[in-house]
Motif scaffolding. Structure first.
Motif, PDB file in Angstrom:
ATOM      1  N   GLN A  38       0.904  -1.100  -0.123  1.00  0.00           N
ATOM      2  CA  GLN A  38      -0.157  -0.005  -0.018  1.00  0.00           C
ATOM      3  C   GLN A  38       0.916   1.201   0.061  1.00  0.00           C
ATOM      4  OE1 GLN A  38      -3.516   0.328   2.298  1.00  0.00           O
ATOM      5  NE2 GLN A  38      -3.429  -1.951   2.981  1.00  0.00           N
ATOM      6  N   LEU A  39       1.900   1.313   0.598  1.00  0.00           N
ATOM      7  CA  LEU A  39       2.991   2.475   0.586  1.00  0.00           C
ATOM      8  C   LEU A  39       3.928   2.382  -0.598  1.00  0.00           C
ATOM      9  CD1 LEU A  39       3.807   2.645   4.383  1.00  0.00           C
ATOM     10  CD2 LEU A  39       2.426   3.947   3.068  1.00  0.00           C
ATOM     11  N   SER A  40       3.805   1.544  -1.451  1.00  0.00           N
ATOM     12  CA  SER A  40       4.549   1.280  -2.616  1.00  0.00           C
ATOM     13  C   SER A  40       4.158   2.460  -3.687  1.00  0.00           C
ATOM     14  CB  SER A  40       4.772   0.055  -3.214  1.00  0.00           C
ATOM     15  OG  SER A  40       5.338  -0.995  -2.457  1.00  0.00           O
ATOM     16  N   VAL A  41       5.306   3.085  -4.148  1.00  0.00           N
ATOM     17  CA  VAL A  41       4.942   4.326  -5.256  1.00  0.00           C
ATOM     18  C   VAL A  41       6.531   4.173  -6.125  1.00  0.00           C
ATOM     19  CG1 VAL A  41       3.412   5.593  -3.597  1.00  0.00           C
ATOM     20  CG2 VAL A  41       6.102   5.908  -3.751  1.00  0.00           C
ATOM     21  N   THR A  42       6.165   5.013  -7.207  1.00  0.00           N
ATOM     22  CA  THR A  42       7.242   5.415  -8.127  1.00  0.00           C
ATOM     23  C   THR A  42       8.118   6.477  -7.454  1.00  0.00           C
ATOM     24  OG1 THR A  42       5.909   4.752 -10.160  1.00  0.00           O
ATOM     25  CG2 THR A  42       8.122   6.204 -10.458  1.00  0.00           C
ATOM     26  N   PHE A  43       9.498   6.284  -7.337  1.00  0.00           N
ATOM     27  CA  PHE A  43      10.485   7.215  -6.736  1.00  0.00           C
ATOM     28  C   PHE A  43      10.462   8.668  -7.348  1.00  0.00           C
ATOM     29  CE2 PHE A  43      14.923   8.542  -6.101  1.00  0.00           C
ATOM     30  CZ  PHE A  43      14.611   8.851  -4.520  1.00  0.00           C
ATOM     31  N   GLU A  44      10.010   9.608  -6.651  1.00  0.00           N
ATOM     32  CA  GLU A  44      10.015  10.980  -7.130  1.00  0.00           C
ATOM     33  C   GLU A  44      10.969  11.776  -6.214  1.00  0.00           C
ATOM     34  OE1 GLU A  44       6.116  12.273  -7.768  1.00  0.00           O
ATOM     35  OE2 GLU A  44       5.564  10.660  -9.031  1.00  0.00           O
ATOM     36  N   PRO A  45      12.186  12.101  -6.467  1.00  0.00           N
ATOM     37  CA  PRO A  45      13.308  12.526  -5.535  1.00  0.00           C
ATOM     38  C   PRO A  45      12.727  13.945  -5.047  1.00  0.00           C
ATOM     39  CG  PRO A  45      14.345  11.659  -7.685  1.00  0.00           C
ATOM     40  CD  PRO A  45      12.928  11.584  -7.814  1.00  0.00           C
ATOM     41  N   THR A  46      11.919  14.824  -6.022  1.00  0.00           N
ATOM     42  CA  THR A  46      11.379  16.247  -5.392  1.00  0.00           C
ATOM     43  C   THR A  46      10.316  16.115  -4.546  1.00  0.00           C
ATOM     44  OG1 THR A  46       9.861  16.189  -7.389  1.00  0.00           O
ATOM     45  CG2 THR A  46      12.162  17.148  -7.763  1.00  0.00           C
ATOM     46  N   LYS A  47       9.649  14.863  -4.328  1.00  0.00           N
ATOM     47  CA  LYS A  47       8.696  14.549  -3.424  1.00  0.00           C
ATOM     48  C   LYS A  47       9.250  14.835  -2.009  1.00  0.00           C
ATOM     49  CE  LYS A  47       5.556  11.014  -1.712  1.00  0.00           C
ATOM     50  NZ  LYS A  47       5.268   9.668  -1.851  1.00  0.00           N
TER      51      LYS A  47
END
Length: 275
Positions: A198-207
């Motif tokens: 559920q916490l898995s997302v695509t890595f976005e450094p600016t996030k």
């Protein structure tokens, strides 16, 4: 971009003139130690206890303590002379797959630029690495220190990643309380896997932002303007001793969070006209 090092990158008998630039920068807010009584900064002095006086940089040499209080002295030229071949050359020794290197080995990242805008050799090596999905293992001397490195490609730019040597990695066996044959409750594992999914997302450094640095900058600006600062009171967290209860509470919190997210509405369905 400031040049930190200038030399050649070589593989086989091919030598490519390159320049090295720092790929990252430290954005920590710098502060000085201030004498509270008068508000003046405290200076760092190099002081010799034996001679009872201050010393300048020109009076200092490197020393290795081989016995208590006894040092072997080295001049700067002596240390640099130990690595004559690698001072101005990044020599690629082998090519490997990047997934064979554990991230624990990576230290610092540097960009490598060609010495001229039309360097065919630079472009050739870059394309060779991309098409073979390989990285080059090399050695380089930076600031009189021998470093292991990896040459890879990032957005059509050759990048040097300095690496730790294998004997600089501490053995995991020395880490206290690590189990050699861990046992996991199957029910707890299923719940933990569900949380991970559920916490898995695509890595976005600016996030991800440095919240502490942003808050500190805000407080600094307010202090400059003479504004009153309101500091939040940190409330102690409730300790959940039971692992299963903690997992269940985590899943429930995630479900509540998902339910509050806005639902993407689709367009209204078209009416079907009947005869």
């Amino acid at each position: 971009m400031h040049t930190l090092w200038k030399g050649a990158l070589s593989f086989g008998l091919v030598h490519l003139p390159v320049k090295m630039h720092a790929a990252t920068e430290d954005k920590d807010i710098s502060m000085k130690q201030i004498h509270r009584a008068c508000g003046s900064p405290i200076s760092s002095l190099k002081f010799c206890k034996q001679c009872n006086n201050e010393t300048g940089t020109e009076d200092l040499v490197k020393g290795y303590e081989h016995q208590k209080g006894q040092y072997i002295l080295f001049e700067k030229d002596e240390l640099e002379g130990l690595l004559p071949e690698s001072i101005k050359e990044i020599k690629i020794m082998d090519f490997v797959n990047i997934d064979e290197i554990d991230p624990i080995y990576f230290q610092k990242t540097y960009y490598l630029s060609p010495d001229s805008s039309s360097d065919r050799g630079y472009t050739l090596l870059m394309e060779a690495l991309k098409t073979t999905s390989k990285i080059g293992i090399c050695k380089i001397s930076i600031r009189a220190k021998s470093s292991l490195g990896a040459i890879r490609v990032v957005n059509n730019c050759l990048v040097l990643e300095t690496l730790y040597y294998s004997d600089e990695i501490r053995p995991i066996q020395n880490v206290p309380n690590v189990q050699t044959d861990p046992v996991v409750d199957p029910r707890e594992l299923v719940m933990a896997q569900s949380i991970v999914q559920q916490l898995s997302v695509t890595f976005e450094p600016t996030k991800y932002q440095d919240d502490y640095r942003n808050q500190l900058n805000d407080v600094i600006n307010k202090k400059i303007q003479g504004d009153e600062i309101q500091y939040a009171v940190i409330q102690p967290k409730n300790n959940v001793l039971d692992l299963m209860s903690a997992l269940q509470a985590s899943l429930e919190a995630l479900e509540q969070s998902d339910s509050k997210k806005p639902v993407k509405r689709r367009g209204r369905p078209k009416k079907i006209q009947t005869a």
